[in-house]
Write an enzyme that holds these catalytic residues in place. Structure first.
Site, short mmCIF file in Angstrom:
data_model
loop_
_atom_site.label_atom_id
_atom_site.label_comp_id
_atom_site.label_asym_id
_atom_site.label_seq_id
_atom_site.Cartn_x
_atom_site.Cartn_y
_atom_site.Cartn_z
N PRO A 132 -0.07 -5.68 -10.81
CA PRO A 132 1.08 -6.43 -11.32
C PRO A 132 2.33 -6.18 -10.46
O PRO A 132 2.54 -5.07 -9.97
CB PRO A 132 1.26 -5.90 -12.75
CG PRO A 132 0.36 -4.73 -12.89
CD PRO A 132 -0.60 -4.70 -11.76
N VAL A 133 3.11 -7.25 -10.29
CA VAL A 133 4.31 -7.19 -9.45
C VAL A 133 5.43 -6.46 -10.20
O VAL A 133 5.54 -6.58 -11.43
CB VAL A 133 4.73 -8.63 -9.07
CG1 VAL A 133 6.03 -8.65 -8.28
CG2 VAL A 133 3.63 -9.31 -8.27
N ASP A 152 5.46 5.28 -1.41
CA ASP A 152 4.49 4.21 -1.76
C ASP A 152 3.67 3.82 -0.54
O ASP A 152 2.43 3.76 -0.61
CB ASP A 152 5.22 2.97 -2.29
CG ASP A 152 5.79 3.17 -3.69
OD1 ASP A 152 5.86 4.33 -4.13
OD2 ASP A 152 6.15 2.17 -4.32
N ALA A 178 3.97 -2.60 -1.33
CA ALA A 178 3.42 -1.81 -0.22
C ALA A 178 1.96 -2.16 0.01
O ALA A 178 1.50 -2.24 1.16
CB ALA A 178 3.57 -0.31 -0.51
N ALA A 179 1.22 -2.43 -1.08
CA ALA A 179 -0.20 -2.76 -0.92
C ALA A 179 -0.38 -4.10 -0.21
O ALA A 179 -1.28 -4.25 0.64
CB ALA A 179 -0.90 -2.77 -2.28
N GLY A 230 5.85 -0.74 -10.74
CA GLY A 230 5.75 0.67 -10.35
C GLY A 230 4.39 1.06 -9.82
O GLY A 230 4.11 2.24 -9.63
N LEU A 231 3.52 0.07 -9.56
CA LEU A 231 2.16 0.39 -9.11
C LEU A 231 1.95 0.09 -7.61
O LEU A 231 0.81 0.07 -7.14
CB LEU A 231 1.12 -0.35 -9.97
CG LEU A 231 1.13 0.03 -11.45
CD1 LEU A 231 0.12 -0.81 -12.23
CD2 LEU A 231 0.83 1.51 -11.66
N GLY A 232 3.04 -0.17 -6.92
CA GLY A 232 2.95 -0.27 -5.45
C GLY A 232 2.49 -1.62 -4.92
O GLY A 232 1.97 -1.70 -3.81
N SER A 233 2.73 -2.71 -5.68
CA SER A 233 2.21 -4.01 -5.24
C SER A 233 2.78 -4.43 -3.88
O SER A 233 2.03 -4.91 -3.02
CB SER A 233 2.47 -5.09 -6.28
OG SER A 233 3.85 -5.30 -6.43
C1 MEV Z 1 8.83 4.08 -6.50
O1 MEV Z 1 7.42 4.00 -6.60
C2 MEV Z 1 9.29 5.49 -6.54
C3 MEV Z 1 10.79 5.71 -6.43
O2 MEV Z 1 10.95 7.12 -6.31
C4 MEV Z 1 11.40 5.00 -5.26
C5 MEV Z 1 10.99 5.56 -3.92
O3 MEV Z 1 10.48 6.68 -3.83
O4 MEV Z 1 11.22 4.86 -2.92
C6 MEV Z 1 11.50 5.28 -7.71
#
Ligand code: MEV
Length: 327
Positions: A115-116, A166, A124-125, A119-122
């Site tokens: 999911p966009v 990420d 960067a992936a 917080g799951l790295g979409s």
């Molecule tokens: C994002 O996955 C994690 C944060 O610490 C941002 C970052 O490290 O760039 C919130």
């Protein structure tokens, strides 16, 4: 229009990249404190690059509603910037929807189960999978080190001031103990452990929470530095617990880390509710994971309790859950 996938395709190259969760240390990691992150292979981005009989570089990414020829995208578009960075020379612009038959071009198909803005790295992936697929299409494979460097540059377009965690965990596809600007350290759990991921379903761009924390840190630097130091201690202890096969110690550390993230103002009522529901259902601890304000939380479970923790998360409003084994 870009050539159809059933047209005269000459070659197809595929690449994938996993999602990720941050176990400990998000936000503090932007300020040079250590953090721990692991890949989540149940969710991934898949990229296919095909030669096509129509000219131009066509990008199809239905998950973000994108269907465009490269030259029609702004050069700072995260996907366009990855492609432009890899091509030997910039392609000549094409009128929208046209291709010069006979010259040949490429089609790039991006699909994702991550999911966009959760917080799951979409982001960067997408970049990692795209760079892998394009560089092998161009027959110029790149080292992980180079891929990581390129993706970090793109992460700046998504995030503003990313720590680089990420891109690192997703490129290397291994658990990482990460300190910004320092050589990559991977770690190996002494004993596998089970994490349940719960999605609030609320998209929350990391750029915003990271920007807000920066504003607060500028206003109240000493207080925020103290919080970051406490989080750093948690990451250090957590790494030791994981490596020495004592994952059951992580529960309390997660709860403490979550409380500190609340003080950084990056939790939300929904994240707090899911964390409480997980604890009530027998999780040993829970915290938000990633940028916060929405997105995902994680809970430490046992193999036996994972299903009931996941059910409790759904009853408390989670849009979906993933049970993942960290090993
Ligand atoms: C994002 O996955 C994690 C944060 O610490 C941002 C970052 O490290 O760039 C919130």
């Amino acid at each position: 229009m870009g050539g159809s996938r059933s047209g005269d395709l000459l070659s197809i190259v595929k690449a994938s990249a996993p999602g990720k969760i941050i176990l400990f240390g998000e936000h503090a990691v932007v300020y040079n404190r250590p953090a721990l992150a692991v890949p989540v292979t149940q969710i991934h981005v898949d990229v296919e690059v095909c030669d096509s009989d129509s000219a131009g570089i066509w990008i199809h990414a239905p998950v973000i509603d994108l269907r465009a020829e490269l030259s029609t995208l702004p050069s700072d578009h995260p996907i366009a910037s990855v492609i432009l960075g890899l091509l030997p020379s910039p392609p000549a612009p094409l009128p929208l929807g046209e291709g010069r038959r006979g010259e040949g071009g490429i089609e790039i198909h991006i699909s994702s189960t991550i999911p966009v803005a959760s917080g799951l790295g979409s982001g960067a992936a997408v970049s990692v999978a795209l760079i892998r697929a394009l560089s092998s299409h161009l027959q110029k494979p790149l080292t992980n080190e180079k891929i990581n460097e390129l993706v970090y540059e793109t992460e700046k377009l998504y995030h503003g001031t990313p720590s680089g965690i990420d891109n690192t965990v997703i490129t290397y596809n291994m658990p990482v103990y990460f300190i910004k600007g320092q050589p990559i350290v991977t770690f190996q759990p002494g004993k596998p452990f089970t994490i349940v991921i719960g999605d609030t379903g609320i998209p929350a761009p990391t750029k915003e929470s990271v920007g807000d924390v920066r504003r607060l840190w500028l206003r109240n630097t000493n207080h925020f530095e103290d919080i970051f130091n406490e989080i750093a201690q948690i990451s250090l202890i957590a790494r030791r617990a994981i490596e020495s096969g004592k994952p059951e110690w992580l529960g309390e550390l997660m709860d403490h880390n979550h409380a500190l993230l609340q003080q950084l103002t990056v939790s939300s009522p929904e994240l707090d509710k899911l964390a409480a529901a997980a604890r009530d259902a027998g999780a040993l601890g829970a915290k938000l994971s990633g940028g916060g304000r929405g997105g995902n939380m994680i809970a430490l479970a046992t193999q036996a309790s994972a299903e009931s923790v996941a059910e409790a998360l759904i009853s408390a409003g989670a849009k979906r859950t993933i049970i993942t084994e960290i090993k």
